[in-house]
Design a protein around this motif. Sequence first.
Motif, PDB file in Angstrom:
ATOM      1  N   GLU A 105      49.206  67.384 112.666  1.00  0.00           N
ATOM      2  CA  GLU A 105      49.148  68.812 112.315  1.00  0.00           C
ATOM      3  C   GLU A 105      47.770  69.176 111.761  1.00  0.00           C
ATOM      4  O   GLU A 105      47.206  70.219 112.070  1.00  0.00           O
ATOM      5  CB  GLU A 105      50.236  69.145 111.268  1.00  0.00           C
ATOM      6  N   ILE A 106      47.224  68.290 110.907  1.00  0.00           N
ATOM      7  CA  ILE A 106      45.905  68.568 110.320  1.00  0.00           C
ATOM      8  C   ILE A 106      44.824  68.489 111.397  1.00  0.00           C
ATOM      9  O   ILE A 106      43.867  69.269 111.397  1.00  0.00           O
ATOM     10  CB  ILE A 106      45.605  67.613 109.140  1.00  0.00           C
ATOM     11  N   GLY A 137      46.927  65.240 101.180  1.00  0.00           N
ATOM     12  CA  GLY A 137      46.206  65.971 100.132  1.00  0.00           C
ATOM     13  C   GLY A 137      44.706  65.777 100.242  1.00  0.00           C
ATOM     14  O   GLY A 137      43.926  66.739 100.142  1.00  0.00           O
ATOM     15  N   ASP A 138      44.277  64.529 100.491  1.00  0.00           N
ATOM     16  CA  ASP A 138      42.849  64.241 100.601  1.00  0.00           C
ATOM     17  C   ASP A 138      42.215  64.986 101.774  1.00  0.00           C
ATOM     18  O   ASP A 138      41.110  65.508 101.670  1.00  0.00           O
ATOM     19  CB  ASP A 138      42.613  62.729 100.797  1.00  0.00           C
ATOM     20  N   ARG A 139      42.925  65.017 102.884  1.00  0.00           N
ATOM     21  CA  ARG A 139      42.358  65.686 104.072  1.00  0.00           C
ATOM     22  C   ARG A 139      42.270  67.195 103.861  1.00  0.00           C
ATOM     23  O   ARG A 139      41.296  67.835 104.257  1.00  0.00           O
ATOM     24  CB  ARG A 139      43.177  65.359 105.322  1.00  0.00           C
ATOM     25  N   MET A 140      43.308  67.791 103.238  1.00  0.00           N
ATOM     26  CA  MET A 140      43.261  69.232 102.967  1.00  0.00           C
ATOM     27  C   MET A 140      42.149  69.544 101.968  1.00  0.00           C
ATOM     28  O   MET A 140      41.434  70.529 102.113  1.00  0.00           O
ATOM     29  CB  MET A 140      44.611  69.723 102.432  1.00  0.00           C
ATOM     30  N   THR A 141      41.989  68.690 100.957  1.00  0.00           N
ATOM     31  CA  THR A 141      40.916  68.888  99.970  1.00  0.00           C
ATOM     32  C   THR A 141      39.554  68.821 100.657  1.00  0.00           C
ATOM     33  O   THR A 141      38.681  69.666 100.433  1.00  0.00           O
ATOM     34  CB  THR A 141      41.000  67.817  98.864  1.00  0.00           C
ATOM     35  N   GLY A 183      30.593  73.924 102.212  1.00  0.00           N
ATOM     36  CA  GLY A 183      29.712  73.109 103.045  1.00  0.00           C
ATOM     37  C   GLY A 183      29.503  71.710 102.500  1.00  0.00           C
ATOM     38  O   GLY A 183      28.466  71.081 102.729  1.00  0.00           O
ATOM     39  N   LEU A 184      30.494  71.206 101.772  1.00  0.00           N
ATOM     40  CA  LEU A 184      30.379  69.887 101.136  1.00  0.00           C
ATOM     41  C   LEU A 184      31.254  68.865 101.837  1.00  0.00           C
ATOM     42  O   LEU A 184      32.322  69.197 102.354  1.00  0.00           O
ATOM     43  CB  LEU A 184      30.838  69.957  99.673  1.00  0.00           C
ATOM     44  N   THR A 185      30.834  67.606 101.827  1.00  0.00           N
ATOM     45  CA  THR A 185      31.718  66.505 102.222  1.00  0.00           C
ATOM     46  C   THR A 185      32.314  65.925 100.948  1.00  0.00           C
ATOM     47  O   THR A 185      31.788  66.147  99.842  1.00  0.00           O
ATOM     48  CB  THR A 185      30.927  65.396 102.946  1.00  0.00           C
ATOM     49  N   ARG A 186      33.396  65.185 101.083  1.00  0.00           N
ATOM     50  CA  ARG A 186      34.009  64.552  99.904  1.00  0.00           C
ATOM     51  C   ARG A 186      33.004  63.634  99.213  1.00  0.00           C
ATOM     52  O   ARG A 186      32.983  63.531  97.989  1.00  0.00           O
ATOM     53  CB  ARG A 186      35.239  63.729 100.325  1.00  0.00           C
ATOM     54  N   GLU A 187      32.153  62.976 100.018  1.00  0.00           N
ATOM     55  CA  GLU A 187      31.199  62.014  99.450  1.00  0.00           C
ATOM     56  C   GLU A 187      30.133  62.719  98.610  1.00  0.00           C
ATOM     57  O   GLU A 187      29.665  62.180  97.611  1.00  0.00           O
ATOM     58  CB  GLU A 187      30.506  61.217 100.570  1.00  0.00           C
ATOM     59  N   ALA A 204      38.981  71.789  94.406  1.00  0.00           N
ATOM     60  CA  ALA A 204      39.543  71.914  95.762  1.00  0.00           C
ATOM     61  C   ALA A 204      40.928  71.286  95.830  1.00  0.00           C
ATOM     62  O   ALA A 204      41.841  71.821  96.474  1.00  0.00           O
ATOM     63  CB  ALA A 204      38.610  71.258  96.776  1.00  0.00           C
ATOM     64  N   GLY A 205      41.111  70.157  95.153  1.00  0.00           N
ATOM     65  CA  GLY A 205      42.423  69.490  95.128  1.00  0.00           C
ATOM     66  C   GLY A 205      43.477  70.343  94.450  1.00  0.00           C
ATOM     67  O   GLY A 205      44.641  70.377  94.870  1.00  0.00           O
ATOM     68  N   SER A 206      43.079  71.070  93.399  1.00  0.00           N
ATOM     69  CA  SER A 206      44.029  71.947  92.697  1.00  0.00           C
ATOM     70  C   SER A 206      44.490  73.078  93.605  1.00  0.00           C
ATOM     71  O   SER A 206      45.669  73.426  93.631  1.00  0.00           O
ATOM     72  CB  SER A 206      43.382  72.537  91.437  1.00  0.00           C
TER      73      SER A 206
END
Length: 200
Positions: free
Chosen positions: A74-75, A131-135, A144-148, A158-160
Amino acid sequence: MESHSTSGGHSVRTRSQHQRRKRIVQAAAALASRGGVEAMQMRTVAERAGVALGTLYRYFPSKMDLVVAVVGEEIDLLESSIERRPPSASTPAGRAVDVLMRATRGLMREPELADALIRSLIMAEVETPFGDRMTGLLLRVSAGLTRERASEVQLDLAGSLSSVWVQELLEMLRGRRTYEQIQRRIEIAAARLVNDLSTA
């Protein structure tokens, strides 16, 4: 030393494995969309996908692994849609709302499936990438940020917002929210959380 002449055969094998995995995930999603996670019996999934039960367990050792794969699919669809048609809002919060409302519409096309997946993931005892992928998606489209590259505070913001969305989706599945109510609540949360991303 291994010969490179096998690479063609290897790529064919990998492609066929990928297609088999996709058939399994699609079969599981089709069953869940009619009868929830309870309908995703491993033997029934294997029969519907046209694979042996042992093959199914090699790809997905447990039903929860299968649920996670269906959510991942789905994601993937959501990310493809965003690549084809990026959010056009001028503010980070507006872009985040666009993504979350698209995700809501996508999941609610199959409410039985959405309910089964969201509930299973919330109650899951296994680590899920949902959750991680949606964040990560929210960070990318809004700032325009990556998680890293994101700071701990940016990840938390973003997680909230992702967590607020999951809760609102559950309320909608219980019949306690309309699309309009969800959008209004997401807009309020995004205005507070996401517009701070660039300064966090």
